[in-house]
Design an enzyme around this catalytic site. Structure first.
Site, mmCIF file in Angstrom:
data_model
loop_
_atom_site.group_PDB
_atom_site.id
_atom_site.type_symbol
_atom_site.label_atom_id
_atom_site.label_comp_id
_atom_site.label_asym_id
_atom_site.label_seq_id
_atom_site.Cartn_x
_atom_site.Cartn_y
_atom_site.Cartn_z
ATOM 1 N N ASP A 12 0.720 -1.355 0.118
ATOM 2 C CA ASP A 12 0.066 -0.040 0.063
ATOM 3 C C ASP A 12 0.687 1.130 0.021
ATOM 4 O OD1 ASP A 12 0.856 -0.565 2.638
ATOM 5 O OD2 ASP A 12 -0.927 -0.119 3.613
ATOM 6 N N ASP A 54 6.983 3.862 3.410
ATOM 7 C CA ASP A 54 6.986 4.990 4.429
ATOM 8 C C ASP A 54 8.668 5.011 4.723
ATOM 9 O OD1 ASP A 54 6.016 6.731 6.221
ATOM 10 O OD2 ASP A 54 5.845 5.074 7.675
ATOM 11 N N LYS A 79 5.698 8.082 0.737
ATOM 12 C CA LYS A 79 6.006 9.102 1.459
ATOM 13 C C LYS A 79 7.776 9.272 1.834
ATOM 14 C CE LYS A 79 2.660 8.323 5.123
ATOM 15 N NZ LYS A 79 2.505 8.319 6.551
ATOM 16 N N VAL A 82 -2.148 8.729 6.579
ATOM 17 C CA VAL A 82 -3.338 8.578 5.866
ATOM 18 C C VAL A 82 -4.174 7.091 6.101
ATOM 19 C CG1 VAL A 82 -2.763 10.136 4.100
ATOM 20 C CG2 VAL A 82 -1.993 7.531 3.867
HETATM 21 P P1 IMP Z 1 7.349 1.124 6.421
HETATM 22 O O1 IMP Z 1 7.694 2.208 7.557
HETATM 23 O O2 IMP Z 1 7.982 1.576 5.024
HETATM 24 O O3 IMP Z 1 8.083 -0.131 6.730
HETATM 25 O O4 IMP Z 1 5.858 0.933 6.323
HETATM 26 C C1 IMP Z 1 5.133 -0.023 7.225
HETATM 27 C C2 IMP Z 1 3.888 0.008 7.144
HETATM 28 O O5 IMP Z 1 3.454 0.988 7.676
HETATM 29 C C3 IMP Z 1 3.418 0.002 5.654
HETATM 30 O O6 IMP Z 1 3.023 -0.944 5.024
HETATM 31 C C4 IMP Z 1 1.771 0.601 6.086
HETATM 32 O O7 IMP Z 1 0.960 -0.606 6.378
HETATM 33 C C5 IMP Z 1 2.133 1.342 7.503
HETATM 34 N N1 IMP Z 1 1.797 2.809 6.932
HETATM 35 C C6 IMP Z 1 3.034 3.618 6.961
HETATM 36 N N2 IMP Z 1 2.448 4.879 6.710
HETATM 37 C C7 IMP Z 1 0.843 4.811 6.990
HETATM 38 C C8 IMP Z 1 0.046 5.708 6.701
HETATM 39 O O8 IMP Z 1 0.213 6.928 6.445
HETATM 40 N N3 IMP Z 1 -1.126 5.177 7.113
HETATM 41 C C9 IMP Z 1 -1.449 3.785 7.341
HETATM 42 N N4 IMP Z 1 -0.476 2.684 7.380
HETATM 43 C C10 IMP Z 1 0.655 3.323 6.981
HETATM 44 MG MG MG Z 2 1.213 -2.504 5.119
#
Ligand code: IMP
Ligand code: MG
Length: 190
Positions: free
Chosen positions: A108, A111, A139, A161
């Site tokens: 999705d 981040d 992001k 979000v």
């Molecule tokens: P990472 O920080 O790139 O490892 O992302 C980890 C997970 O955090 C993503 O796959 C999402 O499930 C969740 N996540 C990160 N940012 C958001 C947001 O803005 N809304 C909802 N879930 C988020």
């Molecule tokens: Mg996720």
């Protein structure tokens, strides 16, 4: 006869919509076209990171033209509210043998980069022939681990979000658009 869409009461929890349902539909089609061109004639295995990628993957897959197989991997970053803490936990329950396969990893949102870099590492360790990544949202400002996706739907600002698969405390995944909650719906839970 004109059909009316069911109303979703939780849409009222949104402070503002960041990406509309129409914009998502158009962008998902364009991404699918791009992926179709890249993988023309190749056998593809799609790996969805659930739960977040569920809705995006379902819409994307229905527009993909390559012969493909689907499997899911579960990742959770022990979210407390809107802040992901530490390393993600990856539950490798893949059913398919991915050795020698071309993989498209779908999530999705990109981040911090912790989740996708850990999942990609795991897939490469299982001897995948190639791994490309497709995310609906990116992001960039939040990146901790260097990671870029080959296919990106939308770059978004550093805001938490919900909607279209993305949750806050497991809620709001069913909203058809992507938006930012009113502050009172985030408060008290972090
Ligand atoms: P990472 O920080 O790139 O490892 O992302 C980890 C997970 O955090 C993503 O796959 C999402 O499930 C969740 N996540 C990160 N940012 C958001 C947001 O803005 N809304 C909802 N879930 C988020
Ligand atoms: Mg996720």
């Amino acid at each position: 006869m004109a059909r009316t869409k069911p109303t979703i009461p939780e849409l009222k929890h949104l402070d503002h919509v960041l990406v509309s349902e129409t914009a998502i539909r158009r962008r998902v089609s364009a991404l699918a076209e791009q992926i179709n061109r890249a993988y023309r004639g190749k056998d593809l295995t799609v790996i969805a990171v659930v739960n977040g990628a569920l809705i995006f993957t379902a819409d994307l897959l229905r527009q993909m033209r390559s012969p493909l197989r689907l499997d899911c991997i579960r990742a959770s970053s022990y979210h407390a509210g809107t802040a992901a803490t530490g390393k993600p936990v990856i539950i490798d329950n893949l059913k398919l043998d991915i050795a020698g396969q071309h993989l498209l990893l779908v999530d999705d949102i990109l981040d911090t980069g912790n989740t996708l870099s850990a999942v990609k590492e795991l897939l490469l360790a299982k001897k995948a022939a190639s791994v490309r990544t497709c995310v609906l949202l990116d992001k960039k400002a939040r990146r901790v681990v260097p990671f870029e996706a080959e296919y990106v739907g939308f770059e978004i600002p550093n805001e938490f979000v919900v909607g279209y698969g993305l949750d806050f405390n497991e809620r709001y995944r069913n909203l058809p658009c992507i938006g930012v909650l009113k502050p009172k719906f985030y408060s008290g839970t972090v």
